[in-house]
Design a protein around this motif. Structure first.
Motif, PDB file in Angstrom:
ATOM      1  N   LEU A 106       0.769  -1.242   0.000  1.00  0.00           N
ATOM      2  CA  LEU A 106       0.000   0.000   0.000  1.00  0.00           C
ATOM      3  C   LEU A 106       0.806   1.303   0.000  1.00  0.00           C
ATOM      4  CD1 LEU A 106      -3.109  -0.750   2.228  1.00  0.00           C
ATOM      5  CD2 LEU A 106      -3.023  -0.277  -0.209  1.00  0.00           C
ATOM      6  N   CYS A 109       0.759   3.262  -3.260  1.00  0.00           N
ATOM      7  CA  CYS A 109      -0.605   3.674  -3.609  1.00  0.00           C
ATOM      8  C   CYS A 109      -1.057   4.845  -2.735  1.00  0.00           C
ATOM      9  CB  CYS A 109      -1.571   2.502  -3.441  1.00  0.00           C
ATOM     10  SG  CYS A 109      -1.172   1.061  -4.448  1.00  0.00           S
ATOM     11  N   MET A 282      -8.394   3.909  -5.237  1.00  0.00           N
ATOM     12  CA  MET A 282      -7.839   2.572  -5.048  1.00  0.00           C
ATOM     13  C   MET A 282      -8.362   1.594  -6.093  1.00  0.00           C
ATOM     14  SD  MET A 282      -5.705   3.051  -2.720  1.00  0.00           S
ATOM     15  CE  MET A 282      -5.196   1.336  -2.660  1.00  0.00           C
ATOM     16  N   GLU A 285      -6.256   2.059  -8.973  1.00  0.00           N
ATOM     17  CA  GLU A 285      -4.950   1.424  -8.774  1.00  0.00           C
ATOM     18  C   GLU A 285      -5.043  -0.081  -9.028  1.00  0.00           C
ATOM     19  OE1 GLU A 285      -1.882   2.678  -7.048  1.00  0.00           O
ATOM     20  OE2 GLU A 285      -2.505   4.726  -7.488  1.00  0.00           O
ATOM     21  N   LEU A 291      -1.624  -2.305  -7.572  1.00  0.00           N
ATOM     22  CA  LEU A 291      -1.770  -2.813  -6.208  1.00  0.00           C
ATOM     23  C   LEU A 291      -1.845  -4.330  -6.250  1.00  0.00           C
ATOM     24  CD1 LEU A 291      -2.187  -2.416  -3.196  1.00  0.00           C
ATOM     25  CD2 LEU A 291      -4.624  -2.105  -3.628  1.00  0.00           C
TER      26      LEU A 291
END
Length: 291
Positions: A106, A109, A282, A285, A291
């Motif tokens: 993480l 990100c 997210m 991502e 991720l």
């Protein structure tokens, strides 16, 4: 006192003439005088004195005018903050995640999210997946990142999956596992259930637990010293610098032993602008394979 009263006091000090102050406040002079009298009556003090040149403030009036300017400035600040919060550009986002997510996946990100929303503050708690789920159930976090099939009626986005592996210091045959010491370290019930499913798909006997460790790194050190084998569900735990064997695990029917990684959140939280922006970021991502 309300905002209108604060503005009256501030304007009267800036423009010490009731008629001109009333014009600037878009009020009639009698109405302004009446409101000023009401403020004085409510506070029980004399705020202004009338003079041939207009009005002058008493010490109490000067003090109140100073406070009024501070109050109006604070109200303007609050309104600005609320506008930014309403746009999802600022605020505090509470995240829960496993240690593996926090260490390996993480941070890049989250860096990109912060670059897009510099006014957002991140409050991060690390725990095992089951505990992250409990935190979300208790509204202690807004978004969770877990591995395994967590319970609860949450919204979720699949991040990916990893194949479990057997880690050992010397070559080992599958049939020898029931009589070979296992170094157990998995504390997350989601992970333990998956490993138990794999084990019971091959063996009737229970595993021979030779040692228990409270962390994966400890488990790896014990394996490296020939004290047994271990089962790992996150290959990035293995790292470098250790001469160890890693064997991908399969169920008895040949299917790989996979543990999925998820982003989870409560449906009602997605109505909050900052959380909605984070979820959108997210998901982008994830779609881009970042991720």
């Amino acid at each position: 006192m309300d905002e209108a009263a604060w503005k009256i006091i501030v304007e009267l000090r800036r423009t010490p003439n009731v008629t001109r102050a009333a014009d600037r406040l878009f009020m009639s002079q009698p109405n302004l005088s009446k409101k000023l009298q009401g403020i004085e009556a409510a506070l029980g003090v004399r705020l202004v004195l009338r003079t041939p040149k207009g009005i002058s403030f008493t010490p109490e009036g000067e003090y109140l005018a100073d406070e009024a300017e501070l109050m109006l400035a604070r109200l303007a600040e609050i309104r600005g903050n609320l506008l930014r919060l309403g746009s999802g550009a600022s605020g505090t986002l509470r995240l829960g995640m496993t240690n593996g997510f926090a260490r390996h996946l993480l941070p890049p990100c989250l860096k990109r999210f912060k670059e897009e929303y510099p006014g957002a503050a991140l409050d991060i708690a690390t725990d095992i997946s089951a505990a992250v789920v409990r935190r979300l159930e208790r509204d202690e976090i807004h978004v969770g990142f877990i591995r395994g099939e967590g319970e609860g009626g949450f919204e979720r986005a699949l991040i990916g999956s990893e194949q479990a592996c057997l880690v050992h210091a010397v070559p080992i045959a599958l049939d020898d596992l029931p009589t070979t010491p296992q170094i157990a370290y998995l504390s997350d019930p989601f992970a333990r259930r998956l490993v138990e499913r794999w084990w019971h798909s091959h063996f009737r006997a229970r595993p021979l637990i030779g040692m228990r460790a409270n962390h994966g790194d400890t488990c790896l050190e014990m394996i490296a010293n020939g004290l047994g084998y271990g089962v790992f569900l996150a290959p990035n735990f293995l790292g470098e610098g250790r001469q160890l064997w890693s064997t991908p695990l399969h169920f008895a029917d040949g299917q790989p032993v996979l543990r999925q990684a998820w982003m989870i959140w409560r449906r009602e939280f997605s109505d909050i602008p900052l959380i909605r922006n984070f979820l959108g970021h997210m998901q982008g991502e994830i779609a881009a394979g970042l991720l």
